[in-house]
Design a protein around this motif. Structure first.
Motif, PDB file in Angstrom:
ATOM      1  N   MET A   1    -109.947   7.909   9.479  1.00 13.68           N
ATOM      2  CA  MET A   1    -110.772   7.372  10.570  1.00 13.68           C
ATOM      3  C   MET A   1    -111.021   8.430  11.648  1.00 13.68           C
ATOM      4  O   MET A   1    -112.106   8.516  12.208  1.00 13.68           O
ATOM      5  CB  MET A   1    -110.077   6.144  11.182  1.00 13.68           C
ATOM      6  CG  MET A   1    -109.999   4.951  10.246  1.00 13.68           C
ATOM      7  SD  MET A   1    -111.661   4.374   9.778  1.00 13.68           S
ATOM      8  CE  MET A   1    -112.246   3.779  11.348  1.00 13.68           C
ATOM      9  N   GLU A   2    -110.012   9.203  11.937  1.00 12.65           N
ATOM     10  CA  GLU A   2    -110.155  10.242  12.952  1.00 12.65           C
ATOM     11  C   GLU A   2    -111.184  11.293  12.510  1.00 12.65           C
ATOM     12  O   GLU A   2    -112.000  11.753  13.321  1.00 12.65           O
ATOM     13  CB  GLU A   2    -108.802  10.905  13.211  1.00 12.65           C
ATOM     14  CG  GLU A   2    -108.839  11.998  14.273  1.00 12.65           C
ATOM     15  CD  GLU A   2    -109.154  11.456  15.646  1.00 12.65           C
ATOM     16  OE1 GLU A   2    -109.579  12.241  16.507  1.00 12.65           O
ATOM     17  OE2 GLU A   2    -108.979  10.243  15.856  1.00 12.65           O
TER      18      GLU A   2
ATOM     19  N   ILE B   1    -113.696  10.778  10.457  1.00 10.15           N
ATOM     20  CA  ILE B   1    -115.022  10.150  10.519  1.00 10.15           C
ATOM     21  C   ILE B   1    -115.526  10.136  11.961  1.00 10.15           C
ATOM     22  O   ILE B   1    -116.705  10.406  12.229  1.00 10.15           O
ATOM     23  CB  ILE B   1    -114.970   8.722   9.937  1.00 10.15           C
ATOM     24  CG1 ILE B   1    -114.618   8.781   8.445  1.00 10.15           C
ATOM     25  CG2 ILE B   1    -116.290   8.003  10.168  1.00 10.15           C
ATOM     26  CD1 ILE B   1    -114.465   7.419   7.810  1.00 10.15           C
ATOM     27  N   ARG B   2    -114.635   9.818  12.883  1.00  8.61           N
ATOM     28  CA  ARG B   2    -115.033   9.775  14.288  1.00  8.61           C
ATOM     29  C   ARG B   2    -115.454  11.160  14.769  1.00  8.61           C
ATOM     30  O   ARG B   2    -116.466  11.303  15.469  1.00  8.61           O
ATOM     31  CB  ARG B   2    -113.874   9.255  15.141  1.00  8.61           C
ATOM     32  CG  ARG B   2    -114.234   9.056  16.612  1.00  8.61           C
ATOM     33  CD  ARG B   2    -113.025   8.627  17.399  1.00  8.61           C
ATOM     34  NE  ARG B   2    -111.993   9.672  17.401  1.00  8.61           N
ATOM     35  CZ  ARG B   2    -112.023  10.709  18.235  1.00  8.61           C
ATOM     36  NH1 ARG B   2    -113.017  10.853  19.102  1.00  8.61           N
ATOM     37  NH2 ARG B   2    -111.068  11.613  18.201  1.00  8.61           N
ATOM     38  N   ARG B   3    -114.711  12.177  14.394  1.00  8.25           N
ATOM     39  CA  ARG B   3    -115.069  13.539  14.780  1.00  8.25           C
ATOM     40  C   ARG B   3    -116.391  13.965  14.151  1.00  8.25           C
ATOM     41  O   ARG B   3    -117.209  14.639  14.800  1.00  8.25           O
ATOM     42  CB  ARG B   3    -113.966  14.502  14.372  1.00  8.25           C
ATOM     43  CG  ARG B   3    -112.675  14.349  15.161  1.00  8.25           C
ATOM     44  CD  ARG B   3    -111.648  15.376  14.720  1.00  8.25           C
ATOM     45  NE  ARG B   3    -110.419  15.255  15.504  1.00  8.25           N
ATOM     46  CZ  ARG B   3    -109.347  16.029  15.327  1.00  8.25           C
ATOM     47  NH1 ARG B   3    -109.365  16.975  14.375  1.00  8.25           N
ATOM     48  NH2 ARG B   3    -108.269  15.856  16.057  1.00  8.25           N
ATOM     49  N   ALA B   4    -116.621  13.571  12.897  1.00 10.49           N
ATOM     50  CA  ALA B   4    -117.879  13.919  12.235  1.00 10.49           C
ATOM     51  C   ALA B   4    -119.058  13.253  12.935  1.00 10.49           C
ATOM     52  O   ALA B   4    -120.115  13.877  13.134  1.00 10.49           O
ATOM     53  CB  ALA B   4    -117.826  13.504  10.763  1.00 10.49           C
ATOM     54  N   ARG B   5    -118.904  11.995  13.318  1.00  9.74           N
ATOM     55  CA  ARG B   5    -119.976  11.299  14.023  1.00  9.74           C
ATOM     56  C   ARG B   5    -120.233  11.932  15.376  1.00  9.74           C
ATOM     57  O   ARG B   5    -121.387  12.072  15.800  1.00  9.74           O
ATOM     58  CB  ARG B   5    -119.625   9.823  14.178  1.00  9.74           C
ATOM     59  CG  ARG B   5    -119.593   9.044  12.875  1.00  9.74           C
ATOM     60  CD  ARG B   5    -119.299   7.588  13.108  1.00  9.74           C
ATOM     61  NE  ARG B   5    -120.335   6.977  13.944  1.00  9.74           N
ATOM     62  CZ  ARG B   5    -120.298   5.713  14.353  1.00  9.74           C
ATOM     63  NH1 ARG B   5    -119.278   4.934  14.008  1.00  9.74           N
ATOM     64  NH2 ARG B   5    -121.271   5.231  15.094  1.00  9.74           N
ATOM     65  N   THR B   6    -119.176  12.326  16.063  1.00  9.07           N
ATOM     66  CA  THR B   6    -119.343  12.978  17.359  1.00  9.07           C
ATOM     67  C   THR B   6    -120.078  14.304  17.208  1.00  9.07           C
ATOM     68  O   THR B   6    -120.980  14.626  17.998  1.00  9.07           O
ATOM     69  CB  THR B   6    -117.967  13.211  18.005  1.00  9.07           C
ATOM     70  OG1 THR B   6    -117.292  11.962  18.148  1.00  9.07           O
ATOM     71  CG2 THR B   6    -118.107  13.858  19.370  1.00  9.07           C
ATOM     72  N   TRP B   7    -119.717  15.075  16.195  1.00 11.10           N
ATOM     73  CA  TRP B   7    -120.386  16.366  15.962  1.00 11.10           C
ATOM     74  C   TRP B   7    -121.847  16.154  15.596  1.00 11.10           C
ATOM     75  O   TRP B   7    -122.731  16.875  16.060  1.00 11.10           O
ATOM     76  CB  TRP B   7    -119.667  17.122  14.850  1.00 11.10           C
ATOM     77  CG  TRP B   7    -120.337  18.418  14.505  1.00 11.10           C
ATOM     78  CD1 TRP B   7    -120.229  19.612  15.166  1.00 11.10           C
ATOM     79  CD2 TRP B   7    -121.248  18.646  13.422  1.00 11.10           C
ATOM     80  NE1 TRP B   7    -121.010  20.574  14.562  1.00 11.10           N
ATOM     81  CE2 TRP B   7    -121.650  20.005  13.490  1.00 11.10           C
ATOM     82  CE3 TRP B   7    -121.759  17.837  12.407  1.00 11.10           C
ATOM     83  CZ2 TRP B   7    -122.531  20.561  12.575  1.00 11.10           C
ATOM     84  CZ3 TRP B   7    -122.648  18.394  11.490  1.00 11.10           C
ATOM     85  CH2 TRP B   7    -123.016  19.740  11.585  1.00 11.10           C
TER      86      TRP B   7
END
Length: 431
Positions: A1-2, A4-10
């Motif tokens: 999940m972390e 995925i969250r970082r990928a979405r933020t990037w």
């Protein structure tokens, strides 16, 4: 999940890079699927690669793709798989363009392009030879393309509205965070002001007693030295004076350490509870008596069940008044302290017969709060602090010279029957 969250933020923070990669990948897939070459290769390139700017420059990309679609109508008579880029850019323009009219323009051009494309593909179809067949094929083809354009437009509008709602919520959250920070700053400022008043009352009173006691002890010691004899009475007075001085200094040091501890320790301000109250009046009065000032004390009514803030405020009024007597009343002054508790009001009155610090009463001006004022020495905030303490509890305070000489301080604070402080400014007159 972390991850995925970082990928979405990037992906959100680098839209041009992400969209460029997607556009190039889609272009290569379309080339493989359609086997495009020659004119088809050029049209596929012009229709797909501008999608790299679908979020950063959506209207500009839409103009380029629309021009490529018009060129397709002019030079070839068959659809291309790359034509889905038109739907993608309609969606992106409606969703991400800052200008609302961009959405209406691309929608209109999408509907018009659907008609032109359907006409080009149907009319030039070799299997359709009569007008009836043209109409039968043209109408459903046009309706299908219009529905596709409308679906892309509405989906983009839904995304745009959602982004607007999220932006408003984010702004509201930021405004709420700023408001909470301001409230916290105001609360901290109010707490510092309260502590500053406490520090003023403690230090001002204690230092006044220390000064008077030190003067008395020095005088008694000089008398004993000048007489060059063991004057036991003078030495006893000097010893008693020094003992009072030491006791007062210790108490002031303890209270000061307590207040400084509140300032240093986070979260302890809520636990801060003043130690003094009307129950400590006897000790306060005795300390002033030990300094050589006659003080009479009269407490009438039950003062043991008062709210903490009212109890502290009344004690501070008496303490500050006695401090002012020590500083300004002069020699041979006497003081009277009278505390009266009734079911409706707490009345505190401190009077002295000293000379004060000002001119005669007939030369005094109004103090700005409804009472006559002595000429201030410009160095203290004692009366102001007393008035603030009383007024915040809904009471009134009068401080000024007495008609027959001397000075008086009268504080009146309303109290309900249940013992809670009334926050209304009504109360018994101090006259």
């Amino acid at each position: 999940m972390e991850m995925i969250r970082r990928a979405r933020t990037w992906a959100t923070s680098s839209p041009l890079l992400v969209d460029s990669a997607l556009a190039v990948g889609t272009w290569m897939v379309f080339l493989v699927l359609s086997g495009s070459q020659g004119e088809a290769l050029l049209l596929t390139t012009l229709q797909v690669l501008p999608l790299a700017f679908r979020r950063t420059q959506p209207f500009g990309a839409a103009v380029v793709i629309a021009a490529a679609c018009l060129l397709q109508v002019l030079i070839i008579d068959t659809p291309l798989i790359a034509n889905v880029a038109a739907l993608a850019i309609i969606y992106a323009t409606v969703a991400y363009s800052a200008e609302r009219w961009h959405a209406w323009v691309v929608g209109a051009f999408g509907l018009l392009g659907s008609v032109l494309g359907a006409l080009d593909w149907v009319v030039n179809n070799a299997f359709i030879t009569d007008y009836a067949s043209v109409l039968v094929s043209l109408i459903p083809t046009t309706l299908f393309m219009w529905m596709s354009v409308a679906a892309a437009w509405m989906l983009g509008d839904v995304v745009r509205r959602r982004r607007a709602v999220v932006a408003r919520l984010r702004e509201q959250n930021e405004a709420l965070a700023r408001d909470q920070a301001q409230r916290a700053a105001l609360a901290a400022q109010g707490e510092r002001a309260t502590i500053a008043r406490e520090m003023h009352d403690i230090v001002a009173h204690s230092l006044s007693v220390v000064v008077v006691q030190a003067d008395g002890g020095a005088y008694a010691a000089r008398v004993a030295l000048e007489q060059r004899s063991a004057d036991s009475a003078a030495l006893e007075r000097a010893a008693q004076t020094l003992e009072t001085l030491a006791t007062t200094a210790r108490e002031a040091l303890t209270d000061t350490r307590r207040l400084v501890g509140v300032l240093r320790e986070s979260g302890s301000a809520a636990e801060f509870e003043p130690a003094q109250g009307l129950a400590n009046l006897v000790e306060l009065v005795q300390r002033v008596r030990d300094s050589g000032v006659p003080v009479s004390l009269a407490v009438r009514g039950d003062v043991g069940e008062l709210p903490r803030d009212l109890d502290l405020a009344a004690y501070r009024v008496v303490q500050e008044s006695l401090t002012n007597v020590l500083k300004h009343a002069g020699p041979d002054a006497s003081v009277g302290v009278d505390v009266l508790r009734t079911p409706a009001v707490l009345l505190v009155r401190v009077t002295d017969d000293g000379r004060g610090v000002g001119a005669p009463a007939q030369q005094l001006d109004d103090d700005g709060y409804g009472g006559a004022a002595v000429v201030p020495d410009g160095r203290g905030n004692g009366i102001i602090g007393m008035r603030e303490r009383v007024e915040v509890l809904g009471g009134t305070l009068h401080a000024g010279p007495r008609p027959g000489g001397g000075f008086e301080v009268v504080a009146s604070v309303p109290v309900t029957v249940s013992g809670e402080v009334s926050r209304t400014p009504e109360g018994v007159s101090s006259e």
